[in-house]
Design an enzyme around this catalytic site. Structure first.
Site, mmCIF file in Angstrom:
data_model
loop_
_atom_site.group_PDB
_atom_site.id
_atom_site.type_symbol
_atom_site.label_atom_id
_atom_site.label_comp_id
_atom_site.label_asym_id
_atom_site.label_seq_id
_atom_site.Cartn_x
_atom_site.Cartn_y
_atom_site.Cartn_z
ATOM 1 N N ARG A 19 -20.368 2.488 10.667
ATOM 2 C CA ARG A 19 -21.178 2.819 9.488
ATOM 3 C C ARG A 19 -21.984 1.597 9.067
ATOM 4 O O ARG A 19 -21.412 0.540 8.807
ATOM 5 C CB ARG A 19 -20.298 3.305 8.332
ATOM 6 C CG ARG A 19 -19.623 4.637 8.616
ATOM 7 C CD ARG A 19 -18.765 5.099 7.459
ATOM 8 N NE ARG A 19 -18.098 6.355 7.784
ATOM 9 C CZ ARG A 19 -18.563 7.566 7.475
ATOM 10 N NH1 ARG A 19 -19.712 7.676 6.826
ATOM 11 N NH2 ARG A 19 -17.894 8.653 7.803
ATOM 12 N N SER A 21 -10.529 11.419 3.440
ATOM 13 C CA SER A 21 -11.445 12.481 3.033
ATOM 14 C C SER A 21 -11.191 13.662 3.950
ATOM 15 O O SER A 21 -11.086 13.495 5.167
ATOM 16 C CB SER A 21 -12.900 12.013 3.138
ATOM 17 O OG SER A 21 -13.780 13.036 2.717
ATOM 18 N N GLU A 72 -23.095 0.385 6.473
ATOM 19 C CA GLU A 72 -23.035 0.271 5.022
ATOM 20 C C GLU A 72 -23.525 -1.104 4.577
ATOM 21 O O GLU A 72 -23.294 -2.108 5.249
ATOM 22 C CB GLU A 72 -21.602 0.477 4.533
ATOM 23 C CG GLU A 72 -21.050 1.874 4.808
ATOM 24 C CD GLU A 72 -19.745 2.109 4.074
ATOM 25 O OE1 GLU A 72 -19.818 2.328 2.851
ATOM 26 O OE2 GLU A 72 -18.695 2.077 4.707
ATOM 27 N N ARG A 114 -7.432 0.758 5.967
ATOM 28 C CA ARG A 114 -7.092 0.926 4.546
ATOM 29 C C ARG A 114 -5.623 1.319 4.378
ATOM 30 O O ARG A 114 -4.969 0.897 3.427
ATOM 31 C CB ARG A 114 -8.006 1.971 3.908
ATOM 32 C CG ARG A 114 -9.428 1.472 3.699
ATOM 33 C CD ARG A 114 -10.220 2.395 2.797
ATOM 34 N NE ARG A 114 -11.529 1.830 2.499
ATOM 35 C CZ ARG A 114 -12.306 2.248 1.513
ATOM 36 N NH1 ARG A 114 -11.909 3.238 0.721
ATOM 37 N NH2 ARG A 114 -13.486 1.683 1.291
ATOM 38 N N ARG A 167 -12.916 -4.368 0.947
ATOM 39 C CA ARG A 167 -12.345 -3.129 1.485
ATOM 40 C C ARG A 167 -13.328 -2.328 2.342
ATOM 41 O O ARG A 167 -13.066 -1.170 2.664
ATOM 42 C CB ARG A 167 -11.818 -2.256 0.344
ATOM 43 C CG ARG A 167 -12.858 -1.790 -0.653
ATOM 44 C CD ARG A 167 -12.216 -0.890 -1.685
ATOM 45 N NE ARG A 167 -13.183 -0.301 -2.591
ATOM 46 C CZ ARG A 167 -12.908 0.683 -3.433
ATOM 47 N NH1 ARG A 167 -11.693 1.187 -3.480
ATOM 48 N NH2 ARG A 167 -13.830 1.167 -4.231
ATOM 49 N N HIS A 168 -14.463 -2.922 2.705
ATOM 50 C CA HIS A 168 -15.446 -2.235 3.533
ATOM 51 C C HIS A 168 -15.634 -2.947 4.866
ATOM 52 O O HIS A 168 -15.641 -4.182 4.930
ATOM 53 C CB HIS A 168 -16.807 -2.136 2.821
ATOM 54 C CG HIS A 168 -16.849 -1.108 1.749
ATOM 55 N ND1 HIS A 168 -16.597 -1.411 0.428
ATOM 56 C CD2 HIS A 168 -17.104 0.218 1.792
ATOM 57 C CE1 HIS A 168 -16.702 -0.297 -0.297
ATOM 58 N NE2 HIS A 168 -17.011 0.695 0.499
ATOM 59 N N GLU A 207 -9.424 4.787 -2.075
ATOM 60 C CA GLU A 207 -9.425 6.026 -1.309
ATOM 61 C C GLU A 207 -8.973 5.758 0.118
ATOM 62 O O GLU A 207 -9.404 4.797 0.746
ATOM 63 C CB GLU A 207 -10.837 6.631 -1.299
ATOM 64 C CG GLU A 207 -10.970 7.880 -0.441
ATOM 65 C CD GLU A 207 -12.425 8.322 -0.280
ATOM 66 O OE1 GLU A 207 -12.741 8.909 0.769
ATOM 67 O OE2 GLU A 207 -13.231 8.040 -1.191
#
Length: 434
Positions: A211, A360, A213, A408, A219-220, A357
């Site tokens: 990703r 998903s 991002e 995570r 946390r990414h 989180e």
């Protein structure tokens, strides 16, 4: 190496060949010790200078720390030694000398900043604490794989180079593929859905996702490991059951099989697997509970996503893992099915740890016309996903599933402060090497 004995297996009276790294050297004048380290632990090698050949003593005491050595000798009982035994050497071979100036201290006596550790990851993982994290990671993945097999899922491997992104948008890494534009896959979502329409029905995958991002937070990541599950003939509630089971399996395996590693990390006394069913809060209930905490500067309203601050406030309020269900349809991806009795609500769910989180998921739209309409509503071109949508014309069963972030999960299981500690070689906006 033929006839090698691991340090943990060395018994008094045995003649052994041990091999590993020079962890430490101690010269006490008439006697010196070399502490040799391998994957199983450490062992003391004793050099009585007046009783040994000078060349042997020189070979064993002049070598630099972290050099690779092989020692042949006899194991003797020594209660004062760290492991209760020591090796009296016959020979010492320096297999690969290490530079005396090390970029970090693998003994852990001198702390190193995280960037330095990541720049020298091989050395970093010679530290017991760093190694323990990845031994626990391996145990978590083993336990999750075993759990998925127990619930009847088949492991699959899906493409990581794709013609279109799973969810579209700007979070795509473009690459050149034989003169054409392609992308690194954001998720195995579309492919695992295709597999539930095959004869496999119930599948899982543990593999990389990519990703692009812009986030650069603790946390990414831009390359992560996703634990994915998908099954035909289940709904979102049953998918949550499987999701909860997978997380419990991970915790229970660590609790049962990683006590030594937990001890090294200082977690042995406080670590425990979650107890009781994970609460399932509707999106509306979650919004109300966040607002009731009074911790946010502005109250959340219907349609807002849960910000980091909101997640933390709700996590403190709930106090453990919990699901958020029944999200507004407009903020969930096109492939998430809406409730039959309320199209404004989706069957999407998230699994939350009090810190962040983790998951998903949801029930997927299995009806062709409704799926195509979902593409159009989110501004995506159905024709670009024709390889995916056409299979829904040939009998696609109802199905549901989820994606769980491995890093995570490990980060929250161990209370790590930065997700990069859970990855061997992290990829983020600043780091492409090593």
């Amino acid at each position: 190496m033929e006839n090698r004995t691991y340090t943990a297996d060395a018994e008094p009276g045995e003649r052994v060949t041990v091999a590993g790294w020079v962890h430490e050297l101690r010269d006490l004048g008439g006697i010196a010790f070399l502490i040799l380290r391998d994957k199983t632990g450490k062992i003391q090698v004793k050099f009585a200078k007046d009783e040994m050949d000078d060349d042997l003593v020189e070979a064993g005491t002049s070598v630099s720390r972290e050099s690779v050595v092989t020692v042949v000798g006899t194991v003797e009982e020594e209660p004062r030694a760290p492991t209760g035994v020591e090796v009296v050497p016959e020979s010492v071979e320096v297999v690969a000398p290490a530079d005396p100036e090390l970029p970090l201290d693998p003994s852990g006596k001198v702390d190193a900043e995280l960037p330095t550790r990541l720049d020298n990851r091989t050395l970093d993982l010679r530290r017991d604490e760093a190694k323990a994290i990845f031994e626990i990671r391996a145990e978590i993945l083993r336990a999750v794989r075993e759990y998925f097999r127990e619930v009847g899922a088949t492991e699959i491997n899906t493409p990581k180079i794709v013609a279109t992104g799973t969810e579209g948008g700007t979070e795509l890494f473009p690459i050149t593929y034989f003169g054409e534009e392609a992308f690194m896959n954001q998720s195995p979502q579309l492919f695992k859905q295709l597999m539930v329409g095959s004869g496999l029905e119930r599948v899982f995958e543990i593999g990389p996702i990519f990703r692009a991002e812009e986030h650069n937070t603790p946390r990414h990541l831009n390359e992560a490991t996703s634990i994915d599950f998908e099954s035909a003939f289940i709904d979102h509630r049953e998918a949550m059951d499987v999701c909860e089971g997978a997380v419990r399996a991970a915790y229970e395996a660590v609790d049962e099989n990683c006590r030594e590693q937990l001890e090294l990390l200082g977690l042995a006394d406080e670590f425990e697997a979650p107890e009781g069913a994970f609460p399932r809060l509707s999106y509306g209930e979650a919004i109300e509970r966040v607002n009731a905490t009074g911790e946010l500067d502005e109250q959340l309203v219907w349609g807002d996503d849960l910000s980091t601050e909101a997640e933390k406030a709700l996590g403190r309020d709930v106090g453990g893992h919990y699901f958020v269900t029944d999200w507004p349809s407009e903020i969930k991806p096109f492939y998430i099915k809406d409730h039959d009795d309320d199209e404004a609500l989706s069957t999407g769910f998230d699994l939350m740890h009090p810190r962040m989180e983790l998951v998903s998921g949801g029930q997927r739209e299995h009806r062709y016309d409704e799926l195509v309409a979902g593409f159009e509503q989110q501004g995506l071109d159905p024709d670009a996903f024709e390889y995916y949508t056409k299979m829904f014309r040939y009998g696609m069963p109802p199905h549901a599933g989820f994606g769980l972030g491995a890093e995570r999960l490990l980060m929250t299981v161990l209370g790590l402060e930065n997700i990069r500690e859970a990855v061997l070689f992290p990829r983020d906006r600043q780091r492409l090497s090593p």
